[in-house]
Design a protein around this motif. Structure first.
Motif, short mmCIF file in Angstrom:
data_model
loop_
_atom_site.label_atom_id
_atom_site.label_comp_id
_atom_site.label_asym_id
_atom_site.label_seq_id
_atom_site.Cartn_x
_atom_site.Cartn_y
_atom_site.Cartn_z
N ILE A 68 0.81 -1.23 0.00
CA ILE A 68 0.00 0.00 0.00
C ILE A 68 0.84 1.27 0.00
O ILE A 68 0.36 2.34 0.33
CB ILE A 68 -0.94 0.04 1.22
N THR A 69 2.11 1.16 -0.40
CA THR A 69 2.98 2.35 -0.30
C THR A 69 2.42 3.53 -1.09
O THR A 69 2.40 4.66 -0.60
CB THR A 69 4.41 2.01 -0.76
N ASP A 70 1.98 3.27 -2.31
CA ASP A 70 1.47 4.38 -3.12
C ASP A 70 0.21 4.98 -2.49
O ASP A 70 0.03 6.20 -2.45
CB ASP A 70 1.14 3.90 -4.54
N GLU A 71 -0.64 4.11 -1.98
CA GLU A 71 -1.86 4.59 -1.33
C GLU A 71 -1.51 5.38 -0.07
O GLU A 71 -2.12 6.41 0.23
CB GLU A 71 -2.72 3.37 -0.96
N PHE A 72 -0.52 4.88 0.66
CA PHE A 72 -0.05 5.56 1.87
C PHE A 72 0.43 6.97 1.51
O PHE A 72 0.14 7.95 2.21
CB PHE A 72 1.08 4.73 2.50
N TYR A 73 1.15 7.08 0.41
CA TYR A 73 1.60 8.40 -0.02
C TYR A 73 0.41 9.29 -0.37
O TYR A 73 0.28 10.41 0.11
CB TYR A 73 2.55 8.31 -1.22
N ASP A 74 -0.48 8.76 -1.20
CA ASP A 74 -1.59 9.56 -1.73
C ASP A 74 -2.55 10.02 -0.65
O ASP A 74 -3.16 11.08 -0.76
CB ASP A 74 -2.40 8.74 -2.75
N LYS A 75 -2.75 9.18 0.35
CA LYS A 75 -3.76 9.51 1.35
C LYS A 75 -3.19 10.07 2.63
O LYS A 75 -3.94 10.44 3.53
CB LYS A 75 -4.58 8.25 1.66
N CYS A 76 -1.88 10.11 2.72
CA CYS A 76 -1.34 10.58 3.99
C CYS A 76 -0.03 11.36 3.87
O CYS A 76 0.02 12.53 4.25
CB CYS A 76 -1.15 9.38 4.92
N ILE A 77 1.01 10.74 3.36
CA ILE A 77 2.31 11.42 3.31
C ILE A 77 2.19 12.75 2.58
O ILE A 77 2.71 13.78 3.01
CB ILE A 77 3.37 10.53 2.63
N LYS A 78 1.43 12.73 1.49
CA LYS A 78 1.23 13.95 0.71
C LYS A 78 0.74 15.10 1.60
O LYS A 78 1.20 16.24 1.47
CB LYS A 78 0.20 13.65 -0.38
N TYR A 79 -0.16 14.78 2.48
CA TYR A 79 -0.72 15.83 3.34
C TYR A 79 0.22 16.21 4.47
O TYR A 79 0.20 17.34 4.95
CB TYR A 79 -2.08 15.38 3.88
N LEU A 80 1.05 15.26 4.88
CA LEU A 80 2.06 15.60 5.89
C LEU A 80 3.07 16.59 5.32
O LEU A 80 3.58 17.46 6.02
CB LEU A 80 2.77 14.33 6.38
N ILE A 81 3.33 16.47 4.03
CA ILE A 81 4.21 17.43 3.37
C ILE A 81 3.50 18.77 3.21
O ILE A 81 4.01 19.81 3.58
CB ILE A 81 4.66 16.91 1.99
N MET A 82 2.30 18.73 2.67
CA MET A 82 1.55 19.97 2.47
C MET A 82 1.39 20.73 3.78
O MET A 82 1.38 21.96 3.81
CB MET A 82 0.18 19.66 1.88
N GLY A 83 1.24 20.00 4.87
CA GLY A 83 1.06 20.64 6.18
C GLY A 83 2.37 20.89 6.90
O GLY A 83 2.36 21.43 8.00
N ASN A 84 3.49 20.55 6.31
CA ASN A 84 4.79 20.66 6.99
C ASN A 84 4.72 20.03 8.38
O ASN A 84 5.23 20.57 9.36
CB ASN A 84 5.21 22.13 7.15
N VAL A 85 4.08 18.88 8.46
CA VAL A 85 3.77 18.31 9.77
C VAL A 85 4.99 17.67 10.44
O VAL A 85 5.54 16.69 9.95
CB VAL A 85 2.65 17.26 9.66
#
Lengths: 399, 399, 399, 399
Positions: free
Chosen positions: A66-83
């Motif tokens: 699920i790495t791609d899904e993990f990126y699309d649904k989560c990591i992407k937003y952690l980057i956008m939010g500078n979390v």
């Protein structure tokens, strides 16, 4: 009575290996081990885990990628939010665990499992994340947690495995690692008390670089799309590539001190070269391309996002709403960020973006410009201070 | 008509030296120069500034020392709030400028001045800070801003001074510095565009250290009270002492990209070894001694505090209210923080505090403990997930 | 020199009528009056305004209809956010004025106007809203504000008009109204000081109802779609219809006390029957369909949205980001809300929604249920209180 | 084995009466009943509760009076924060229950009790509040919850009591009330589902008033000090007095829809005439005396305060920090508020305060004034819009 069908969250470590055997041999369940790959393992490592699992004589083994899904649904937003949780931790494990739990719960539903088992102890965050997600997505499956319930000691587990013909690598490691695409956690010894720095050897990626290195990251709408001019169709590959470049610089290491979901404080070390660089570079790009209030409010929402995600609340629709905000905010967060890596630290040298609001065309800081006059600012300061002036006139000045 | 009595905000730099002469010789005002010392100068430097001022033939010169007050009313709260604007900048100049403005306005009132003059240009933040504070505290004094109003060029200023017998050091510096106790700003060349790193030589304190150094900071209720076991009665002295220790490590340097009060973006370099170390050490101590929600809410308030202070709104009572929150939150933020300095970076090694909520007496993260059971956590996760479960039952699961 | 082409923001009131003549007759400009209809006027009223304008002998007159756009880009979000400024005011005028300004600025660009004129005084919010939007969208057009610049008295304006053959209704009204689809503001006399209630006759819609009336509002994804079962394809029509029903109940009247953009405090009365009912009904529906954190965070964002909109910052992309959050949050905010209107007040009787999280299927408040046990809650409370317990053990209990 | 010493949270209702007998007769404990008076009962009612308790043959009975303390440590801050949960509910029961729990836990510690018992069911908020506070303050006492653990039915309880010679008033009430100084909750029938209005007779205080009544409230630093010019040394008496005046107007009634601590939604009616009037009057006074940002930030903190208090987290030090903010913010919140009561609604007519920032001395809204010019505002709007202008120039206008 027929055997109970149990889906087991499997990682190949001691605890889940023990659970596999304990559930099948001791409790007589039909055990279906499921491994969820979120990008932390090589193909070889995954193969080894699979073979080990199959050797246990359980009903089935499955690996879900699920790495791609993990990126699309989560990591992407952690980057956008500078979390960075508590301004430090990229939520490496927190995020990953939730997505593993979701995949497992969905698998258990497909399998019409009677129960889901996980190998968490009763002292950490993961037990809550697993329980929460399983209860939500697969409410009809009961949850089995042998380690939490029986508090088996490590030695007991190893003996039990040996008794059933499984020779688990007996060496006790000083540090336990959780390797993931969004960072590797490093716990043990020094992190168990409030004072103590992890030694260099505790980190899986040694700091071997000695010379500075310039790196250029290209973002499109908040997502990393290229490194040093080389484009990546899949951001997951870009993250891996950046880790390969920056890992040997010992960048993105720190010790996170945080509040666990169960209320106690905990310390954990981590190395997260790519996540750290990406977030800091992305943040710099935002400082140039977002307005003041976008940044201010986004920072507050990011703190919410990180906190709720950390606490296993990923399925709360609040996070979908925050993601919509993030997505909307990234419309113009495109451009290049220039970085220099040094052993143990890095410098952000600047950005280049057609959406740069610092564009010199519109008046540079500290320089005169044409679109407004000194008198305009004089009036601005006058009016901006109106309420303060009135306040002071009414209530008197006190210093 | 009698001469107009003008109080001039004086710093000894080119712009304010020019203003002193311009206001007296060209405009015929009675000029009273006032210098406000906020801890950025040595006694010798202050003496030199005084002598230069007295040589200009103005009506009077005064130096007001407010470093202790600046600490008590502002720096203290910047530490308590871990305030770094845009997660980077200790607000070195922003904070200082407001306190200088207040002292000047009060002096102008005492002097019953007809006007207050400052040497700001029309392009930066300081003009707004000065105007705002002057309008609020000394509303009856008109504000005179020759540089902003007439946009005098640097060369014109130097010629004018020479014409009046003042030989201002003619060398044009590449970087303009603002030296202060809470950090030194470094602007010029590379910071004028969006891309460019300041060279080593741009920083006034060279990075000369080569060996790691352990440092121990002791905080009491959020304030720095001792360094390496040596107590300081006056926190201002502790800051100076820490700067002396950490400065040669090139720590606390960065480039801040921010939104000016007048809406344009600006970049400015800074070095702030002590501020950076103090804030990061203090923050770590808080992670151990504050509860989850204290940290969460305090972070949001700190963002407000930094933003309003940066924008010259120090006199808004909102800041008094936030300070009350901060002060209250520091009740147990006492203890030691252990740091290792390296050239260009540092590591936080941990803390020691009798208020440490990570105290191993109450259950360590990742280890079993006695004050609650696995069943308690099972129940906790069940109830904690209740709303998610209901939400999913009502609305269906979507991933 | 050819005449300057001036687009004039026209409303048909004294000030803009005066401006039309003053700009053309006195200043010699080519005046193009533009009226922006945001739903506050009937077709007859608009016709009358047009005829009056045409009688002034100006170069052109145009009426731009933007009510639907105003709803789609703004009112919709004010509903989704339950936005009531200072917990009172639906931002009736604030929102409308910004959209009028945008339409005027776009018209001026199309017309390639040299200047845009508005009739605002120098004391209110509207001048800032107009200036801000004009500067942003039509930066090449200079802004002309005769009333603000020359501080013409009302009598002077009437005389001037008379001199040019325009007999403006000379009666001085006690209250000035701004009629709009999202509420009518009522200012004058009692609202000019801090103490004083508007009399019944100040409100344009008299409270004539005497009997209670049940009303049922149907929302779909946060938008009002039906009243008493009657569907409306256009939400604007639904708002008008609800106003017709609820207006005679004297509902949604209050006096707003707020901070103007220029820093002074102001008081203004308003009547806004439909906006008030819609927002309160919508909010109730959200209490049933959103999770705890959705509500908490959305409330804070709504406060931002209202404040920035009020202050004319609609064009800041921050608002687009908040709108994305709002839109995302409304996915399940569908259902019926039951209301009873009484003269001067109303009661919310409840809701019906397939997305109701209070659904009795999942355990009713105060009643036992099956999905969790008393022991689960016991464990929940135990763990939930962990940090408090540790805090008290470490620091001692103080009450 | 000696008897276990159990402190029982006692209210005189069916559940706690049952618990008293069940714990002593059935389980053989030494039961010490403790009643905590938070201002909801008359002396006669308290006397009756005492006599009933003493008749049960338990080991001891004690009534602890904490109304003044409840005001000083909580109600005062609910007023300062204008706290209405979900914009509706004064937290009548939530706040009271926490303070009762604290008093009981302290009493149990003094008594060196082995256990503390409470009569909560397993479905509501109170069980969590009791558990949380007991675990925190009296961690060595185990918690006994017969009703929650055994799910006794009402009929069983009545039979059990009868068997032991206690004739509990057998009439089943339609609505259960919780009478308190900060409001009376009304639950039952209509509030059990999502749709239904409480009938007039459900409210303990009938709406009997028919004529409007003017009321004048005087606040000093945020606290109610006088009603209609009559001063009250004790704010608790002022609240009682205002309730006596306003109760017959049926004011402050509503139905609260909220999220319980255990994650389900609940509805509860309430009447709270004095709390509602005090909060709304206080809020109006703040609109006149606080600056814009004080109001904005204070509103967000108040939401936190209400949420954490509601969820039983009163002992979290975060609340002490927010209280410090509140206290600091009230420095100038002094003055009179003028109200007119009508049956079922009220009007706020205005305020009078020497700290009124709307003071006409400094420029009235909508009127010209002397402290700034139209040009000042023109400059203000220019600069205020700088970032929007730049943003639009860089990214293009999109509508």
């Amino acid at each position: 009575m027929s055997k109970e069908k149990v889906v087991l969250a499997y990682s190949g470590g001691l605890d889940t290996t023990f659970c596999a055997l304990f559930l099948s041999k001791e409790l007589g369940h039909e055990v279906h081990a499921v491994m969820v790959d979120t990008g932390g393992y090589t193909a070889e490592e995954l193969e080894a885990i699979k073979n080990k699992a199959l050797s246990l004589g359980i009903a089935s083994y499955k690996c879900i990628h699920i790495t791609d899904e993990f990126y699309d649904k989560c990591i992407k937003y952690l980057i956008m939010g500078n979390v960075l949780k508590n301004n430090t931790y990229p939520l490496s494990v927190s995020a990953e665990r939730v997505f593993q739990a979701i995949a497992i719960a969905q698998y258990a539903k497909e399998m019409q499992a009677d129960a889901i088992a996980h190998g968490s102890t009763g002292a950490g965050n993961d037990q809550v994340r697993f329980d929460l997600v399983f209860n939500t997505i697969a409410p009809n499956a009961r949850i089995i947690t042998p380690i939490r319930d029986f508090k088996f000691a490590r030695e007991y587990e190893i003996d039990f495995l040996k008794k059933h013909g499984v020779d688990f690598e007996a060496k006790k490691v000083t540090y336990s690692l959780n390797v993931g695409i969004w960072g590797t956690s490093v716990g043990g010894k020094e992190t168990l008390s409030s004072h103590g720095q992890l030694p260099e050897e505790a980190y899986p990626t040694p700091c071997t670089a000695t010379q500075p290195l310039d790196v250029e990251l290209t973002f499109e709408k908040g997502e990393l799309k290229a490194i040093d001019g080389k484009a990546y169709a899949n951001p997951v590959e870009a993250i891996h590539a950046l880790n390969a470049i920056a890992g040997p610089y010992g960048i993105g290491r720190d010790i996170h001190v945080g509040d666990t979901i169960i209320g106690i404080k905990g310390r954990v070390g981590f190395e997260a070269a790519a996540p750290y660089l990406i977030i800091k570079a992305h943040h710099l790009l935002e400082k140039h391309t977002l307005t003041k209030w976008q940044q201010f409010i986004k920072t507050q929402l990011a703190d919410w996002y990180g906190t709720l995600l950390h606490e296993g609340q990923y399925l709360d629709p609040t996070l979908r709403n925050i993601e919509a905000f993030f997505e909307s905010s990234q419309k113009y967060v495109s451009g290049k960020v220039f970085i220099t890596l040094h052993p143990h630290y890095f410098q952000l040298n600047g950005i280049e973006s057609e959406h740069d609001l610092m564009s010199s065309k519109f008046g540079a800081y500290g320089e005169e410009n044409k679109s407004w006059s000194g008198d305009d600012v004089r009036g601005f300061a006058k009016i901006l201070g109106n309420q303060l002036s009135i306040f002071q006139k009414v209530n008197g000045v006190e210093f």
